[in-house]
Design an enzyme around this catalytic site. Structure first.
Site, PDB file in Angstrom:
ATOM      1  N   GLU A  42       0.838  -1.212   0.000  1.00 35.85           N
ATOM      2  CA  GLU A  42       0.000   0.000   0.000  1.00 35.85           C
ATOM      3  C   GLU A  42       0.868   1.255   0.000  1.00 35.85           C
ATOM      4  O   GLU A  42       0.589   2.229  -0.699  1.00 35.85           O
ATOM      5  CB  GLU A  42      -0.899   0.024   1.247  1.00 35.85           C
ATOM      6  CG  GLU A  42      -2.100  -0.889   1.133  1.00 35.85           C
ATOM      7  CD  GLU A  42      -2.816  -1.046   2.478  1.00 35.85           C
ATOM      8  OE1 GLU A  42      -3.936  -0.568   2.611  1.00 35.85           O
ATOM      9  OE2 GLU A  42      -2.210  -1.642   3.399  1.00 35.85           O
ATOM     10  N   GLU A  94      23.607   5.614  27.943  1.00 37.15           N
ATOM     11  CA  GLU A  94      23.165   5.175  26.610  1.00 37.15           C
ATOM     12  C   GLU A  94      24.179   4.186  26.060  1.00 37.15           C
ATOM     13  O   GLU A  94      25.352   4.268  26.394  1.00 37.15           O
ATOM     14  CB  GLU A  94      23.136   6.376  25.651  1.00 37.15           C
ATOM     15  CG  GLU A  94      22.352   7.550  26.145  1.00 37.15           C
ATOM     16  CD  GLU A  94      22.841   8.855  25.511  1.00 37.15           C
ATOM     17  OE1 GLU A  94      23.331   8.829  24.376  1.00 37.15           O
ATOM     18  OE2 GLU A  94      22.719   9.891  26.182  1.00 37.15           O
ATOM     19  N   LYS A 144      26.869   2.961  23.540  1.00 32.69           N
ATOM     20  CA  LYS A 144      27.744   3.689  22.623  1.00 32.69           C
ATOM     21  C   LYS A 144      27.767   2.931  21.305  1.00 32.69           C
ATOM     22  O   LYS A 144      28.314   1.844  21.198  1.00 32.69           O
ATOM     23  CB  LYS A 144      29.159   3.806  23.193  1.00 32.69           C
ATOM     24  CG  LYS A 144      30.054   4.663  22.320  1.00 32.69           C
ATOM     25  CD  LYS A 144      31.340   5.015  23.044  1.00 32.69           C
ATOM     26  CE  LYS A 144      32.151   6.037  22.280  1.00 32.69           C
ATOM     27  NZ  LYS A 144      32.650   5.550  21.004  1.00 32.69           N
ATOM     28  N   ASP A 147      28.599   2.003  17.483  1.00 28.47           N
ATOM     29  CA  ASP A 147      29.838   2.062  16.728  1.00 28.47           C
ATOM     30  C   ASP A 147      29.530   2.380  15.271  1.00 28.47           C
ATOM     31  O   ASP A 147      29.429   1.507  14.428  1.00 28.47           O
ATOM     32  CB  ASP A 147      30.550   0.715  16.851  1.00 28.47           C
ATOM     33  CG  ASP A 147      32.007   0.844  16.482  1.00 28.47           C
ATOM     34  OD1 ASP A 147      32.477   1.986  16.341  1.00 28.47           O
ATOM     35  OD2 ASP A 147      32.668  -0.194  16.337  1.00 28.47           O
ATOM     36  N   TYR A 184      20.401   6.748  15.190  1.00 34.72           N
ATOM     37  CA  TYR A 184      19.907   6.970  16.550  1.00 34.72           C
ATOM     38  C   TYR A 184      20.415   8.341  16.980  1.00 34.72           C
ATOM     39  O   TYR A 184      21.586   8.658  16.782  1.00 34.72           O
ATOM     40  CB  TYR A 184      20.448   5.912  17.517  1.00 34.72           C
ATOM     41  CG  TYR A 184      19.740   4.588  17.394  1.00 34.72           C
ATOM     42  CD1 TYR A 184      18.535   4.373  18.047  1.00 34.72           C
ATOM     43  CD2 TYR A 184      20.266   3.573  16.617  1.00 34.72           C
ATOM     44  CE1 TYR A 184      17.866   3.166  17.935  1.00 34.72           C
ATOM     45  CE2 TYR A 184      19.608   2.360  16.493  1.00 34.72           C
ATOM     46  CZ  TYR A 184      18.403   2.167  17.155  1.00 34.72           C
ATOM     47  OH  TYR A 184      17.754   0.977  17.038  1.00 34.72           O
ATOM     48  N   LYS A 205      34.152   2.153  28.043  1.00 32.06           N
ATOM     49  CA  LYS A 205      34.384   1.202  26.963  1.00 32.06           C
ATOM     50  C   LYS A 205      34.264  -0.238  27.445  1.00 32.06           C
ATOM     51  O   LYS A 205      34.571  -0.546  28.600  1.00 32.06           O
ATOM     52  CB  LYS A 205      35.797   1.404  26.397  1.00 32.06           C
ATOM     53  CG  LYS A 205      36.059   2.803  25.911  1.00 32.06           C
ATOM     54  CD  LYS A 205      35.481   3.045  24.552  1.00 32.06           C
ATOM     55  CE  LYS A 205      36.474   2.594  23.508  1.00 32.06           C
ATOM     56  NZ  LYS A 205      36.114   3.105  22.178  1.00 32.06           N
ATOM     57  N   CYS A 217      46.974 -37.596   5.524  1.00 33.95           N
ATOM     58  CA  CYS A 217      45.954 -37.262   6.524  1.00 33.95           C
ATOM     59  C   CYS A 217      46.503 -37.536   7.922  1.00 33.95           C
ATOM     60  O   CYS A 217      47.050 -38.611   8.171  1.00 33.95           O
ATOM     61  CB  CYS A 217      44.707 -38.105   6.261  1.00 33.95           C
ATOM     62  SG  CYS A 217      43.509 -38.005   7.593  1.00 33.95           S
ATOM     63  N   CYS A 234      44.369 -40.850   9.234  1.00 35.99           N
ATOM     64  CA  CYS A 234      44.481 -42.196   8.647  1.00 35.99           C
ATOM     65  C   CYS A 234      45.739 -42.367   7.803  1.00 35.99           C
ATOM     66  O   CYS A 234      45.996 -43.458   7.294  1.00 35.99           O
ATOM     67  CB  CYS A 234      43.247 -42.505   7.806  1.00 35.99           C
ATOM     68  SG  CYS A 234      43.169 -41.491   6.315  1.00 35.99           S
ATOM     69  N   CYS A 248      40.827 -35.417   2.606  1.00 35.61           N
ATOM     70  CA  CYS A 248      41.192 -36.810   2.771  1.00 35.61           C
ATOM     71  C   CYS A 248      40.041 -37.608   2.154  1.00 35.61           C
ATOM     72  O   CYS A 248      38.897 -37.462   2.582  1.00 35.61           O
ATOM     73  CB  CYS A 248      41.331 -37.154   4.259  1.00 35.61           C
ATOM     74  SG  CYS A 248      41.360 -38.920   4.551  1.00 35.61           S
ATOM     75  N   CYS A 294      38.307 -43.144   6.974  1.00 33.78           N
ATOM     76  CA  CYS A 294      39.208 -42.354   7.828  1.00 33.78           C
ATOM     77  C   CYS A 294      38.556 -42.131   9.196  1.00 33.78           C
ATOM     78  O   CYS A 294      37.435 -41.639   9.290  1.00 33.78           O
ATOM     79  CB  CYS A 294      39.495 -41.018   7.150  1.00 33.78           C
ATOM     80  SG  CYS A 294      40.258 -39.806   8.232  1.00 33.78           S
TER      81      CYS A 294
END
Ligand code: IVH
Length: 668
Positions: free
Chosen positions: A36, A114, A116, A118, A223, A312, A406, A409, A424, A429
């Site tokens: 709409e 609040e 912080k 980034d 924000y 921080k 490997c 094995c 492998c 194995c």
């Protein structure tokens, strides 16, 4: 339509669209559907094209972006955009508080707090309530004019909902949510464009586009955390934020006002604990002296006000040394190099290992044994090595090479055709078998409680398990002879094995661990094929006809069932008493797919992290949202459910617990 009718309609449409945009983006309480909204917007675009003279300065069509510019003009900020001083831990916040108390000569100081965010700081200047200029912070005095770009951000009001005479400047942080960041990078990967290193860079890069149409396509949000030039004399942050909200700005719901220092720290800890379940990255909290008259007394240094401080979070990145690089053999035989680290504590957890993904990654980052590296821990994800500290190289570092054999094995390792993975290819194995068994018995698979990593390891090493069906032949004596296994736990494990023998087709198929066949794909297959036999006989064409199955998956499914050994393995499982049922055939996908349903999650859900739950919901076609509105279908409430619970209740939204959700998903 006459000219005056067009003018009237343009005004009416702008008003209407701005109202609904606010309901959707700011209030999270939409009143009309996206379709709409789009219809009204298209009508406005058409009318404005015909009568550009009637386009209002806050027309919602501005959000689509305008003509590219060749460079950004510079702007001088009316009031400098200052920075914040940092407290690196709780103690430093109390030091700050003591200074405030001393300077104000009062013990009773209250703070707003609040998250912080980034992102990127921007200034929004309104004249007589209309947005006329937006700028970056720059050096605090002079920034760049990014007005056209900022106008495309849906959470930035183009016109304030209150009449404010003259200039009013709001300031806030432009961010990209984790989800937006992931989607953006995924899209860039598909197009072969370089990826953004983090959401902050992505936000910065998106704001600094000369073509605002590109900015419009980026998931930017804002924000608001403060004001710049204004004639309004606020008494406190409590008052300022409530006024900002009334003007139509988005203010963080996590903000708390008028708190005592101990409450500030309590809130800070709360943010820290919940940071991974927030939809965006935060790197700390900002505490500000609530009362504005104190700001004048406290003043500022040349860089930052003395009435605010950023507390921080502990670093999620540390440097440490790579002691060795080992390889792990996965379920499909792929070798993954893993760095063994000199243990280092990162935000509370001791990190000893980090995945290096593959050889390409090691070569790209030029990672060597003995290197000092930056290690990052983010959320639930496995620690990552960000980069090598080259200045710490001594010359004794050793380049890593993939083993020729490997490690489990000792068979020869093969490099995939596309050279991406080392593998492998020995079907028996032991390392692969252990991983396959772990997948088979996992919660989403046969769900055998008590068959943990250490037990599987012993069972394979002792030669008690060679293939899936052997699980069902284990005896109580064999089990109780294992390390860490008493008589009682052996009996419990045996009971768990026995009661796992009835499985629905989708779970059975998932447990087999077919390449490219995850939980959702297994459900799709079970909804299209009534029996395992039907599925294993299906041709590539049949599979490709199913929605959601591409050539790669079709091919993987085909080759799995064509393989004699795999067929034998399945026969053996079935002859050890496992029964497959598929009551959901043909109706399952419709019933389980959560298509069109919107979920909001609150509180802690045991056994699932937030991203895991969100992924489950998304994989099944459902949507998740960060906040409750009347468009929410279900609220999933876990332990310590918060204010969302009350809101959902008041809106009459169905509240479900995690168990109910899981049964809903699995269609049990
Ligand atoms: S207040 C004079 N509040 O952090 C005080 N800043 O390190 C101005 N930031 O440039 C800033 N979230 O970009 C404030 N809730 C918040 C914030 C915040 C993020 C950023 C902002 C500022 C930087 C300072």
């Amino acid at each position: 339509m006459s000219k005056s009718e067009a003018e009237k309609r343009i005004l009416e449409l702008s008003k209407k669209l701005n109202y609904h945009s606010r309901k959707y983006y700011i209030d999270d309480d939409p009143e009309i559907s996206d379709a709409e909204y789009d219809l009204l917007l298209q009508e406005l675009i058409r009318l404005e094209e015909k009568y550009p003279e009637f386009k209002t300065p806050d027309s919602p069509t501005i959000r689509i972006g305008s003509k590219p510019v060749s460079k950004f003009e510079t702007v001088k900020h009316f009031v400098p955009m200052m920075s914040l001083s940092n407290a690196l831990n709780e103690e430093e916040f109390f030091d700050f508080h003591s200074r405030v108390v001393k300077n104000l000569k009062t013990a009773e100081v209250r703070y707003s707090i609040e998250p912080k965010l980034d992102g990127i700081a921007v200034s929004l200047v309104y004249e007589n309530s209309v947005l006329i200029r937006a700028a970056t912070r720059g050096d605090g005095y002079i920034g760049e004019d990014i007005t056209e770009n900022v106008k495309t951000i849906k959470t930035v009001p183009l016109k304030l909902s209150k009449n404010i005479k003259g200039i009013f400047e709001a300031r806030g942080e432009v961010i990209i949510s984790r989800k937006g960041f992931e989607e953006l990078n995924l899209e860039r990967e598909k197009k072969g464009e370089p990826l953004f290193a983090n959401s902050r860079n992505a936000a910065g890069g998106s704001l600094r586009q000369l073509d605002s149409k590109i900015t419009a396509s980026r998931p930017l949000e804002i924000y608001i955390y403060g004001v710049g030039k204004t004639d309004i004399k606020y008494l406190s942050f409590t008052e300022m934020f409530s006024d900002l909200r009334e003007m139509g700005f988005r203010v963080n719901d996590l903000n708390k006002y008028s708190l005592l220092p101990d409450e500030v720290i309590k809130t800070y800890r709360n943010y820290l604990e919940n940071r991974d379940s927030l939809p965006y990255e935060i790197d700390g909290a900002v505490a500000k002296v609530d009362d504005f008259s104190s700001h004048e007394i406290l003043g500022a240094t040349s860089k930052a006000p003395r009435w605010a401080i950023a507390i921080k979070f502990p670093a999620r990145e540390e440097t440490t040394k790579i002691l060795d690089i080992k390889v792990q053999v996965g379920r499909t035989g792929v070798l993954t190099p893993v760095a063994e680290l000199l243990p280092v504590k990162i935000s509370g957890a001791l990190i000893k290992r980090a995945t290096l993904h593959n050889m390409d990654e090691i070569e790209r980052k030029d990672i060597r044994i003995g290197d000092t590296v930056f290690v990052q821990r983010s959320g639930d994800v496995i620690p990552k090595i960000i980069k090598v500290v080259e200045s710490k190289r001594t010359g004794d570092e050793v380049k890593f090479e993939m083993p020729i054999n490997c490690p489990s094995c000792f068979e020869k390792i093969v490099r995939d055709k596309d050279q991406a993975a080392f593998r492998c290819v020995n079907a028996s194995c032991p390392a692969q078998l252990k991983e396959k068994i772990r997948h088979f018995t996992s919660k989403a698979g046969f769900d055998i409680d008590g068959l943990g990593e250490k037990i599987v390891e012993q069972l394979v090493d002792k030669g008690l398990i060679h293939e899936f069906s052997d699980i069902f032949k284990l005896s109580k004596e064999e089990l109780s002879a294992l390390e860490r296994m008493g008589d009682k736990s052996a009996k419990n494990l045996l009971d768990a094995i026995n009661s796992s023998k009835k499985k629905s087709l989708d779970v059975f198929v998932f447990s087999l661990g077919i390449k490219n066949v995850g939980k959702h794909m297994s459900e799709v297959l079970a909804s299209k094929f009534q029996t395992l036999e039907d599925l294993s006989d299906a041709g590539e064409e049949d599979l490709l006809n199913i929605e959601g199955i591409g050539p790669e998956a079709a091919n993987a499914i085909r080759s799995f069932f064509e393989n004699e050994t795999n067929r034998k393995i399945i026969d053996n499982i079935l002859s050890s008493g496992v029964e497959i049922e598929n009551p959901e055939f043909e109706k399952k996908t419709e019933k389980t797919a959560l298509s069109g349903k919107t979920f909001v999650i609150t509180g802690k859900i045991e056994g699932y992290s937030r991203p895991e739950l969100e992924k489950i919901i998304k994989d099944l076609g459902g949507k998740t949202s960060g906040s409750v509105s009347k468009n929410t279908d279900y609220l999933i409430a876990g332990e310590k459910a918060g204010s969302k619970f009350d809101k959902a209740k008041s809106l009459g939204i169905e509240i479900i617990d995690a168990d109910y959700l899981l049964s809903f998903i699995e269609g049990k």
